[in-house]
Design an enzyme around this catalytic site. Structure first.
Site, PDB file in Angstrom:
ATOM      1  CB  SER A 136     -12.386   2.715  26.759  1.00 47.76           C
ATOM      2  OG  SER A 136     -11.930   1.516  26.118  1.00 47.76           O
ATOM      3  CD  GLU A 169      -2.552   3.668  12.727  1.00 48.50           C
ATOM      4  OE1 GLU A 169      -3.299   3.631  12.892  1.00 48.50           O
ATOM      5  OE2 GLU A 169      -1.738   3.320  13.643  1.00 48.50           O
ATOM      6  N   GLY A 196      -3.716  -4.962  18.720  1.00 50.83           N
ATOM      7  CA  GLY A 196      -2.280  -5.636  18.295  1.00 50.83           C
ATOM      8  C   GLY A 196      -2.451  -6.859  17.978  1.00 50.83           C
ATOM      9  CG  ASP A 212      -4.672  -0.910   7.655  1.00 45.94           C
ATOM     10  OD1 ASP A 212      -4.635  -2.703   7.154  1.00 45.94           O
ATOM     11  OD2 ASP A 212      -3.511  -1.528   9.136  1.00 45.94           O
ATOM     12  CB  SER A 249      -7.789  -2.916  17.477  1.00 43.12           C
ATOM     13  OG  SER A 249      -6.364  -3.514  17.598  1.00 43.12           O
ATOM     14  CB  SER A 250      -5.361   1.070  15.444  1.00 40.96           C
ATOM     15  OG  SER A 250      -4.562   0.826  14.125  1.00 40.96           O
ATOM     16  CG  ASP A 295      -0.562  -0.247   2.675  1.00 48.85           C
ATOM     17  OD1 ASP A 295       0.355  -0.599   2.770  1.00 48.85           O
ATOM     18  OD2 ASP A 295      -1.701  -0.059   3.263  1.00 48.85           O
ATOM     19  CE1 TYR A 314       3.448  -1.452   7.666  1.00 57.79           C
ATOM     20  CE2 TYR A 314       4.339   0.834   8.255  1.00 57.79           C
ATOM     21  CZ  TYR A 314       3.527  -0.013   7.880  1.00 57.79           C
ATOM     22  OH  TYR A 314       2.554   0.458   6.289  1.00 57.79           O
ATOM     23  CG  LEU A 352      -7.382  -9.677  13.335  1.00 61.33           C
ATOM     24  CD1 LEU A 352      -7.961 -10.512  14.183  1.00 61.33           C
ATOM     25  CD2 LEU A 352      -7.093 -10.071  11.836  1.00 61.33           C
TER      26      LEU A 352
HETATM   27  C1  GLA Z   1      -0.108  -2.637   8.514  1.00 58.34           C
HETATM   28  C2  GLA Z   1      -0.831  -0.906   8.073  1.00 58.34           C
HETATM   29  C3  GLA Z   1      -0.611  -0.815   6.825  1.00 58.34           C
HETATM   30  C4  GLA Z   1      -0.029  -2.096   5.655  1.00 58.34           C
HETATM   31  C5  GLA Z   1       0.405  -3.277   6.161  1.00 58.34           C
HETATM   32  C6  GLA Z   1       0.781  -4.109   5.475  1.00 58.34           C
HETATM   33  O1  GLA Z   1      -1.219  -3.199   8.613  1.00 58.34           O
HETATM   34  O2  GLA Z   1      -1.465  -0.730   8.589  1.00 58.34           O
HETATM   35  O3  GLA Z   1      -1.096   0.046   5.395  1.00 58.34           O
HETATM   36  O4  GLA Z   1       0.990  -1.633   5.434  1.00 58.34           O
HETATM   37  O5  GLA Z   1       0.866  -3.282   7.366  1.00 58.34           O
HETATM   38  O6  GLA Z   1       0.818  -4.867   4.725  1.00 58.34           O
END
Ligand code: GLA
Length: 374
Positions: A66, A153, A115, A165, A120-121, A38, A217, A118
C-alpha cells in the site's frame, strides 16, 4: 490515466522494481436515496464519486503493498485488522469459487477517505477483484465480482453489509445513478445529469468516524430480520405500510423506515426521469427524517448539516451510507455551494463539533481496467 492510477503504477515500480501488467481502479460512492434497504431486499440509488482506489498488478508474490500506508503485507488467510484484509478476503472469495489466482503482486494507491462512509472498503475490494479477473483471465461478470466482494466483506472482514457499495463501485457509469433491486440483483442506469441543471452533490464528511463493525449496523440488520419474521415475510421488501400495524416498538420503527424508504427510492427514480429535482430533493429530506426518527442512525452533526441545508433553501439533503457518523450529502445549486459550506463551518464550530471536510461531486465512472503494454 488518472493520477491515482499513475500513483499505483509508480508504487508498483518502486516496490517491486518491475513494470506492472495492468492497472484497475474502482470508485467510492454516495448513496442518493435508499438507506439500509439493501439487506432488506429492497431498492437503492447510489452513484460513483471521483475518489478511487487504484491497484497495479503483475506476476510474482504473493505480495500486497500500500502506497498510502507505505507498507508491504502478506496475503492472509484470516482477518488481521489491517487494509490487507480487504484484498485477502477478495482472493479467498475468488478461490472459493474454484479459480486459481496464485502468483501475483499488487500495489495500491487510493484517495477515497477512509472510514467516512464513502465506501473505501468496497473500492479496494472492487479494484482488487477487477484486477485479478483481468490478470488471470477469469471472465467473471461484474455483478458476480460484486457478489464476491460482498462475500469478502461479510465472511472475511466480518461486516454484515448489503450489496450496494460493491455493486455501485463495479457497475456505476459517469453521469448516471444506479437503481439496484437488491433482491433480483438487477441494476438499471438512471440518467443523473446534474451539470446541465446547474446542480452538484456536496458531501459533508462530519469527521465522526464510524467503524461499521462497532456500530449498530449489525443490530439494525438483526431487528429488520426479526420484524420480517414477525410479519411472516422473507424480507421487509415484501411488507407494505398497512402490514406494519402488526409490529410494535423497535421492530415497528425500523420496518416503517425500510418500507417507506423503498417507496421513496422508486418515486425518486420517477422524479429523475421527469428531471424533477425539486421532488427528488423533497424525498431526500423525507429519507433523512425517517433515518433520524425511525431508523435512529443519525448524529447531531448529520442533523445539523441537513437542517442548515433546508434553512438555506437547498433542494435536498440527507445522511448517506450506514449512518452513526460519516457523511451527509446535499443536492445543491453550484452557486450555493460556498455559502452553505461557510454556514456549516460556522455553526459546527459554535456547536463544538469537529471541523467537517467537504467534497463536491458529479456522478463518476465505475471500476475500470487499464491494460499496459509491457
Ligand atoms: C453501508 C453498507 C451498505 C448499506 C449501507 C446503508 O454502506 O455497506 O450495504 O447497507 O450501509 O444503506
Amino acid at each position: 490515466m488518472r493520477q491515482i492510477e499513475q500513483r499505483a503504477a509508480q508504487a508498483y515500480r518502486e516496490q517491486f522494481h518491475e513494470e506492472p501488467a495492468l492497472i484497475a481502479s474502482a470508485p467510492g460512492r454516495v448513496n442518493l436515496i435508499g438507506e439500509h434497504t439493501d439487506y432488506n431486499g429492497g431498492f437503492v440509488l447510489p452513484c460513483a464519486v471521483s475518489r478511487r482506489v487504484a491497484v497495479a498488478i503483475g506476476p510474482g508474490g504473493p505480495k500486497l503493498y500500500s502506497a498510502d500506508f507505505q507498507e508491504e503485507r502478506p496475503l492472509t488467510t484470516e482477518k488481521k485488522g489491517s487494509w490487507a484484509d480487504y484484498p485477502s478476503g477478495v482472493v479467498r472469495a475468488i478461490q472459493e469459487r474454484g479459480c486459481d489466482v496464485r502468483g501475483f503482486q499488487v500495489a495500491f494507491a487510493g484517495d477515497v477517505p477512509l472510514g467516512s462512509g464513502l465506501s473505501s472498503s468496497a473500492a479496494i475490494e472492487a479494484a482488487t477483484a477487477l484486477a485479478l479477473d483481468a490478470f488471470f483471465h477469469l471472465d467473471i461478470s461484474r455483478k458476480d465480482l460484486a457478489v464476491l466482494c460482498q462475500r469478502a466483506e461479510n465472511v472475511f472482514v466480518g461486516v454484515n453489509s448489503g450489496i450496494m457499495d460493491q455493486y455501485a463501485s463495479l457497475l456505476c457509469k459517469e453521469g448516471m445513478a444506479l437503481l439496484i433491486d437488491c433482491r433480483s440483483l438487477e441494476a438499471e442506469q438512471v440518467p443523473l445529469d446534474l451539470a446541465s441543471a446547474g446542480l452538484r452533490l456536496l458531501v459533508c464528511d462530519t469527521q465522526v468516524s464510524r467503524k461499521l463493525g462497532n456500530t449498530g449496523y449489525n443490530a439494525r440488520r438483526q431487528t429488520s430480520e426479526q420484524a420480517a419474521s414477525t410479519l411472516g415475510v422473507k424480507k421487509l421488501r415484501d411488507a407494505r405500510v398497512p402490514d406494519l400495524d402488526r409490529l410494535s416498538g423497535e421492530e415497528f420503527q425500523r420496518a416503517w423506515h425500510v418500507v417507506t424508504e423503498n417507496d421513496r427510492v422508486l418515486e425518486a427514480v420517477e422524479a429523475l426521469r421527469r428531471h424533477d429535482f425539486t421532488r427528488f430533493g423533497q424525498l431526500m429530506y423525507a429519507s433523512h427524517r425517517s433515518m433520524r426518527d425511525d431508523y435512529e442512525i443519525s448524529t447531531p452533526e448529520l442533523d445539523t448539516f441537513v437542517e442548515l441545508a433546508a434553512k438555506s433553501g437547498v433542494p435536498g439533503a440527507r445522511l448517506t451510507g450506514a449512518g452513526f457518523g460519516g457523511c451527509a450529502i446535499a443536492l445543491i445549486e453550484q452557486a450555493d455551494v460556498e455559502g452553505l459550506k461557510s454556514t456549516v463551518l460556522q455553526i459546527f464550530a459554535e456547536r463544538g463539533f469537529k471541523e467537517p471536510v467537504f467534497y463536491v461531486f458529479q456522478p463518476a465512472e465505475g471500476a475500470e481496467i487499464i491494460q499496459l503494454t509491457r
